[in-house]
Design a protein around this motif. Structure first.
Motif, PDB file in Angstrom:
ATOM      1  N   THR A 171       5.615   5.808   1.994  1.00 40.60           N
ATOM      2  CA  THR A 171       4.933   7.041   2.397  1.00 40.60           C
ATOM      3  C   THR A 171       5.493   8.220   1.620  1.00 40.60           C
TER       4      THR A 171
ATOM      5  N   LYS B 112       0.833  -1.200   0.000  1.00 46.45           N
ATOM      6  CA  LYS B 112       0.000   0.000   0.000  1.00 46.45           C
ATOM      7  C   LYS B 112       0.867   1.250   0.000  1.00 46.45           C
TER       8      LYS B 112
ATOM      9  N   GLN C  97      -0.035  12.457   9.196  1.00 49.32           N
ATOM     10  CA  GLN C  97      -1.062  11.551   9.705  1.00 49.32           C
ATOM     11  C   GLN C  97      -0.455  10.286  10.307  1.00 49.32           C
ATOM     12  N   ARG C  98       0.550   9.715   9.642  1.00 50.62           N
ATOM     13  CA  ARG C  98       1.118   8.443  10.086  1.00 50.62           C
ATOM     14  C   ARG C  98       2.015   8.586  11.309  1.00 50.62           C
TER      15      ARG C  98
ATOM     16  N   TYR D  80       1.093   5.164   0.748  1.00 46.72           N
ATOM     17  CA  TYR D  80       0.448   6.221   1.533  1.00 46.72           C
ATOM     18  C   TYR D  80       0.783   7.575   0.893  1.00 46.72           C
ATOM     19  N   SER D  81      -0.210   8.152   0.243  1.00 48.70           N
ATOM     20  CA  SER D  81      -0.031   9.436  -0.425  1.00 48.70           C
ATOM     21  C   SER D  81      -1.362  10.164  -0.438  1.00 48.70           C
ATOM     22  N   ASP D  82      -1.379  11.386   0.024  1.00 52.44           N
ATOM     23  CA  ASP D  82      -2.618  12.148   0.133  1.00 52.44           C
ATOM     24  C   ASP D  82      -2.363  13.567  -0.362  1.00 52.44           C
ATOM     25  N   TRP D  83      -2.712  13.814  -1.626  1.00 52.26           N
ATOM     26  CA  TRP D  83      -2.453  15.137  -2.197  1.00 52.26           C
ATOM     27  C   TRP D  83      -3.168  16.212  -1.387  1.00 52.26           C
ATOM     28  N   THR D  84      -2.411  17.215  -0.964  1.00 53.78           N
ATOM     29  CA  THR D  84      -2.949  18.294  -0.143  1.00 53.78           C
ATOM     30  C   THR D  84      -2.395  19.618  -0.643  1.00 53.78           C
TER      31      THR D  84
ATOM     32  N   ALA E  91       1.527  15.441   4.056  1.00 54.16           N
ATOM     33  CA  ALA E  91       0.214  15.151   4.625  1.00 54.16           C
ATOM     34  C   ALA E  91       0.149  13.720   5.158  1.00 54.16           C
ATOM     35  N   SER E  92       0.654  12.775   4.356  1.00 55.19           N
ATOM     36  CA  SER E  92       0.657  11.374   4.795  1.00 55.19           C
ATOM     37  C   SER E  92       1.600  11.171   5.970  1.00 55.19           C
TER      38      SER E  92
ATOM     39  N   ASN F  11       4.211  17.149  -1.707  1.00 53.22           N
ATOM     40  CA  ASN F  11       3.275  16.052  -1.888  1.00 53.22           C
ATOM     41  C   ASN F  11       3.899  14.775  -2.435  1.00 53.22           C
TER      42      ASN F  11
END
Length: 249
Positions: free
Chosen positions: A182, A73, A190-191, A75-79, A186-187, A174
Motif C-alpha cells: 500500500t 496487487k 480507503q483500506r 494499492y496506489s491511487d494518485w490523488t 489515499a490508498s 502519494n
C-alpha cells in the motif's frame, strides 16, 4: 660530380597505446556524465507535471510478493493534495520534518545530531528530510551506499529547485509506503478507514503518519500501543503547528 642528398624528416615518437585507451575512456565517461545530467533534469521536469504512478520500491515489493507466492496487487491511487484533507500534509510534516517549509532539502543540524548518536549507539537513527525521502523513493533504489547517498543529494537539490515544496509534499503523500503493498495516503485512507483522503480526521492522518518509519512492522488499521502513543504525539504537534502551517508552501 654533385651528389643529391635526400633529407628525411625526423621520426616523431609514437604515442603509447595506453594513452589512446585512457583518452577514449575519459571521453566515454564524460559523455555518459553529460547525458545523465541532461536526462535527469528532463526526467525531474516531466514529473513536476505528470503523476508518479510507479516507483522503484513498488516494483521491488511486487517482485517480492510474486516470489513468495503472495497477493502481488499494489494499492496506489494518485490523488492531488488539493483533494486531500489538510490534516494529511500537516501530519507528515509534524511527524517527519517540521522544518520542511523553510529548509532547502537538508536539515544539517538533525544530520549532525544523528551522526553523533549513531557513533555512540547501536541503533541507526536517520535524519532524512521529506525532500530526501522523495528523491530516494522516486528516483533511486533502496539500500545504503555512498553512491546512492550522493545521488540522493543530487536529486534532492533538483526537486527543490524544479518542483518546489508543494509538489514535493504532494508526491510524498502519494508514494510513501503506508502498509504492505500500500502506497500513499489515499490508498491507506480507503483500506484502513473506508473513506476518501479528503475526509481524514486529524487522528486518522496522524495514525497513518505514525507508521511511516516502518509500515511493514506497524499497522494503522490495527495499531499497537506504540502506534497509538505516537499518534497522540503527532496529533499534539499538528495542533501546535496549526492547520495553515503547510498551506502556503
Amino acid at each position: 660530380m654533385a651528389v643529391n642528398r635526400i633529407r628525411t624528416a625526423p621520426l616523431k615518437p609514437s604515442k603509447p597505446a595506453s594513452a589512446g585507451w585512457k583518452s577514449m575512456v575519459v571521453r566515454v565517461l564524460f559523455k555518459a556524465f553529460l547525458y545523465f545530467m541532461i536526462g535527469s533534469v528532463i526526467w525531474v521536469t516531466v514529473l513536476k507535471f505528470v503523476p508518479v504512478w510507479v516507483t522503484p520500491l513498488m516494483i521491488v515489493r511486487k517482485f517480492e510478493a510474486l516470489s513468495e507466492g503472495r497477493n502481488s496487487k499494489i494499492y496506489s491511487d494518485w490523488t492531488s493534495m488539493k483533494e486531500m484533507s489538510k490534516e494529511a500534509p500537516l501530519s507528515v510534516v509534524a511527524s517527519e520534518d517540521q522544518l520542511f517549509p523553510t529548509h532547502w532539502g537538508f536539515d544539517f543540524k538533525s544530520m549532525g545530531n544523528a551522526f553523533k548518536y549513531n557513533l555512540r549507539g547501536r541503533k541507526i537513527r536517520g535524519a532524512s528530510t521529506i525532500s530526501q525521502q522523495v528523491a530516494k523513493n522516486v528516483f533511486l533504489w533502496q539500500g545504503r551506499s555512498y553512491i546512492r547517498k550522493g545521488l540522493e543529494a543530487y536529486f534532492t537539490v533538483l526537486i527543490e529547485l524544479i518542483w518546489g515544496k508543494e509538489r514535493i509534499l504532494e508526491v510524498y503523500l502519494n508514494v510513501a509506503e503506508t502498509s504492505s503493498m500500500t502506497f500513499g495516503y489515499a490508498s491507506a485512507s480507503q483500506r484502513f478507514f473506508y473513506k476518501p483522503a479528503a475526509a481524514l480526521t486529524r487522528n486518522e492522518a496522524a495514525r497513518i503518519a505514525a507508521v511511516l518509519p516502518n509500515p511493514i512492522r506497524f499497522s494503522a488499521k490495527n495499531p499497537s500501543g506504540y502506534v497509538l502513543r505516537r499518534t497522540g504525539q503527532i496529533a499534539r504537534q499538528m495542533r501546535m503547528l496549526g492547520r495553515d502551517y503547510v498551506t502556503n508552501l
